[in-house]
Design an enzyme around this catalytic site. Structure first.
Site, PDB file in Angstrom:
ATOM      1  N   LYS A  48       0.772  -1.179   0.108  1.00  0.00           N
ATOM      2  CA  LYS A  48       0.026  -0.001  -0.046  1.00  0.00           C
ATOM      3  C   LYS A  48       0.965   1.376  -0.066  1.00  0.00           C
ATOM      4  O   LYS A  48       0.552   2.090  -0.722  1.00  0.00           O
ATOM      5  CB  LYS A  48      -0.900   0.169   1.356  1.00  0.00           C
ATOM      6  CG  LYS A  48      -1.874  -1.230   1.321  1.00  0.00           C
ATOM      7  CD  LYS A  48      -2.796  -0.961   2.462  1.00  0.00           C
ATOM      8  CE  LYS A  48      -2.293  -0.954   3.883  1.00  0.00           C
ATOM      9  NZ  LYS A  48      -1.633  -2.074   4.164  1.00  0.00           N
ATOM     10  N   ARG A  83      -9.489   1.041   9.151  1.00  0.00           N
ATOM     11  CA  ARG A  83      -8.966  -0.751   9.323  1.00  0.00           C
ATOM     12  C   ARG A  83     -10.254  -1.155  10.147  1.00  0.00           C
ATOM     13  O   ARG A  83     -10.143  -2.378  10.466  1.00  0.00           O
ATOM     14  CB  ARG A  83      -7.819  -0.635  10.492  1.00  0.00           C
ATOM     15  CG  ARG A  83      -6.452  -0.839   9.579  1.00  0.00           C
ATOM     16  CD  ARG A  83      -5.475  -0.794  10.671  1.00  0.00           C
ATOM     17  NE  ARG A  83      -4.272  -1.531  10.119  1.00  0.00           N
ATOM     18  CZ  ARG A  83      -3.189  -0.805   9.529  1.00  0.00           C
ATOM     19  NH1 ARG A  83      -3.083   0.416   9.167  1.00  0.00           N
ATOM     20  NH2 ARG A  83      -2.100  -1.509   9.271  1.00  0.00           N
ATOM     21  N   ARG A 124      11.617  -6.106   5.065  1.00  0.00           N
ATOM     22  CA  ARG A 124      11.594  -5.115   4.887  1.00  0.00           C
ATOM     23  C   ARG A 124      12.256  -3.982   5.841  1.00  0.00           C
ATOM     24  O   ARG A 124      12.507  -4.335   7.058  1.00  0.00           O
ATOM     25  CB  ARG A 124       9.971  -4.530   5.119  1.00  0.00           C
ATOM     26  CG  ARG A 124       9.583  -3.206   5.051  1.00  0.00           C
ATOM     27  CD  ARG A 124       8.300  -2.902   4.889  1.00  0.00           C
ATOM     28  NE  ARG A 124       7.128  -3.163   5.933  1.00  0.00           N
ATOM     29  CZ  ARG A 124       5.901  -3.086   5.814  1.00  0.00           C
ATOM     30  NH1 ARG A 124       5.402  -2.544   4.703  1.00  0.00           N
ATOM     31  NH2 ARG A 124       5.398  -3.170   7.128  1.00  0.00           N
ATOM     32  N   ARG A 159      11.322  -2.203  11.513  1.00  0.00           N
ATOM     33  CA  ARG A 159      10.331  -1.804  12.266  1.00  0.00           C
ATOM     34  C   ARG A 159       9.857  -2.971  13.333  1.00  0.00           C
ATOM     35  O   ARG A 159      10.042  -4.267  12.941  1.00  0.00           O
ATOM     36  CB  ARG A 159       8.905  -1.698  11.687  1.00  0.00           C
ATOM     37  CG  ARG A 159       8.714  -0.192  11.002  1.00  0.00           C
ATOM     38  CD  ARG A 159       7.641  -0.404  10.081  1.00  0.00           C
ATOM     39  NE  ARG A 159       6.072  -0.781  10.618  1.00  0.00           N
ATOM     40  CZ  ARG A 159       5.111  -0.673   9.859  1.00  0.00           C
ATOM     41  NH1 ARG A 159       5.196  -0.141   8.586  1.00  0.00           N
ATOM     42  NH2 ARG A 159       4.017  -1.263  10.256  1.00  0.00           N
ATOM     43  N   ARG A 180      -0.602  -9.343  13.287  1.00  0.00           N
ATOM     44  CA  ARG A 180      -1.354  -8.112  12.564  1.00  0.00           C
ATOM     45  C   ARG A 180      -1.968  -9.018  11.503  1.00  0.00           C
ATOM     46  O   ARG A 180      -3.045  -8.181  10.911  1.00  0.00           O
ATOM     47  CB  ARG A 180      -0.101  -7.296  11.875  1.00  0.00           C
ATOM     48  CG  ARG A 180       0.719  -6.472  12.968  1.00  0.00           C
ATOM     49  CD  ARG A 180       2.015  -6.073  12.283  1.00  0.00           C
ATOM     50  NE  ARG A 180       1.849  -4.885  11.488  1.00  0.00           N
ATOM     51  CZ  ARG A 180       2.944  -4.782  10.465  1.00  0.00           C
ATOM     52  NH1 ARG A 180       3.963  -5.413  10.952  1.00  0.00           N
ATOM     53  NH2 ARG A 180       2.589  -3.854   9.599  1.00  0.00           N
TER      54      ARG A 180
HETATM   55  P1  AMP Z   1       0.950   0.356   9.139  1.00  0.00           P
HETATM   56  O1  AMP Z   1       1.844   1.182   9.218  1.00  0.00           O
HETATM   57  O2  AMP Z   1      -0.282   0.916   8.429  1.00  0.00           O
HETATM   58  O3  AMP Z   1       1.191  -1.231   8.952  1.00  0.00           O
HETATM   59  O4  AMP Z   1       0.289   0.481  10.954  1.00  0.00           O
HETATM   60  C1  AMP Z   1       1.192   0.070  11.829  1.00  0.00           C
HETATM   61  C2  AMP Z   1       0.396   0.032  13.236  1.00  0.00           C
HETATM   62  O5  AMP Z   1      -0.381   1.291  13.502  1.00  0.00           O
HETATM   63  C3  AMP Z   1      -0.946  -0.923  12.999  1.00  0.00           C
HETATM   64  O6  AMP Z   1      -0.493  -2.429  13.551  1.00  0.00           O
HETATM   65  C4  AMP Z   1      -1.751  -0.411  14.346  1.00  0.00           C
HETATM   66  O7  AMP Z   1      -1.358  -0.673  15.458  1.00  0.00           O
HETATM   67  C5  AMP Z   1      -1.589   1.022  13.919  1.00  0.00           C
HETATM   68  N1  AMP Z   1      -2.385   1.700  12.813  1.00  0.00           N
HETATM   69  C6  AMP Z   1      -2.199   2.199  11.863  1.00  0.00           C
HETATM   70  N2  AMP Z   1      -3.486   2.776  11.357  1.00  0.00           N
HETATM   71  C7  AMP Z   1      -4.360   2.246  12.012  1.00  0.00           C
HETATM   72  C8  AMP Z   1      -5.781   2.312  12.160  1.00  0.00           C
HETATM   73  N3  AMP Z   1      -6.372   2.881  10.996  1.00  0.00           N
HETATM   74  N4  AMP Z   1      -6.539   1.764  13.252  1.00  0.00           N
HETATM   75  C9  AMP Z   1      -5.819   1.434  14.157  1.00  0.00           C
HETATM   76  N5  AMP Z   1      -4.615   1.169  14.505  1.00  0.00           N
HETATM   77  C10 AMP Z   1      -3.784   1.706  13.457  1.00  0.00           C
END
Ligand code: AMP
Length: 214
Positions: A13, A88, A127, A160, A171
């Site tokens: 994404k 989400r 990554r 990360r 996740r």
């Molecule tokens: P990402 O970088 O999109 O993979 O997000 C990393 C982490 O941030 C996720 O595993 C959640 O802990 C938190 N996070 C990001 N976006 C959201 C969202 N829309 N709702 C809830 N938690 C989020």
């Protein structure tokens, strides 16, 4: 164009969002990036989000909804935006619809990047990202020119914490349980386009553009 990018962690994404920014001149809104910045800056939001993110869990809906509502009010979103990693959950999607309706806007398209779960772990475990400017690399498929350092700024790359294998499984299950149901939500609204997320970055990008045009 008001766009949502859906897909499991590691689906690409963020990578595709960067290409869409260049193509359409609209900003990317990544709640993950905003939360990681808050953690880095040690803000109250960051302190609340940190243990949840580290555990691969979602942060509370109210927190991310507040972030996105504020971001969508900024002038650069007037001509469109790319939501990456938000919504989400169904309550997040409903809050988004309400926030957009209040400013006479709506989502135009939802692109769901489809990648089989068995490929996800491989993608995510390789990554590496730059803690300074957010550039993302992969040790095998997209290595930096010099091993372990960012091409753009020379900062040492990091993995990360939530990209470690044990967290990725968590996740993925969170995605299946809480986020995948959004596909039905947007399918019913006639907005969903599913795109094969396996292949070269450019090929996937072409498929997304075709899905946006159709
Ligand atoms: P990402 O970088 O999109 O993979 O997000 C990393 C982490 O941030 C996720 O595993 C959640 O802990 C938190 N996070 C990001 N976006 C959201 C969202 N829309 N709702 C809830 N938690 C989020």
């Amino acid at each position: 164009m008001n766009l949502i990018l859906l897909g499991p962690p590691g689906a690409g994404k963020g990578t595709q969002a960067k290409k869409l920014i260049a193509e359409y001149g609209i900003p990317q809104i990544s709640t993950g990036d905003i939360l990681r910045k808050a953690i880095q800056d040690g803000t109250p939001l960051g302190l609340q989000a940190k243990p949840l993110m580290a555990a691969g869990q979602l942060v509370p809906d109210a927190l991310v909804v507040g972030i996105v509502e504020e971001r969508l009010r900024q002038a650069d979103c007037a001509n469109g935006f790319i939501l990456d990693g938000f919504p989400r959950t169904i309550p997040q999607a409903e809050a988004l619809d309400a926030a957009l309706a209040a400013s006479k806007r709506r989502i135009d398209r939802v692109i769901s990047l489809e990648v089989p779960p068995e490929q996800i772990v491989e993608r995510i475990s390789g990554r590496r990202s730059c803690p300074k400017d957010g550039e993302v690399f992969h040790v095998v498929t997209n290595p930096p020119k010099q091993e372990g350092v960012c091409d753009r700024c020379g900062t040492p790359l990091v993995q990360r914490e939530d990209d470690r294998e044990d967290k990725v499984t968590k996740r993925l299950s969170v995605y299946e349980e809480q986020t995948a149901p959004l596909k039905d939500h947007y399918q019913r609204a006639g907005l969903l386009r599913q795109v094969d997320g396996v292949g070269t970055q450019q090929h996937i990008f072409e498929s997304i553009k075709a899905a946006l045009a159709g």
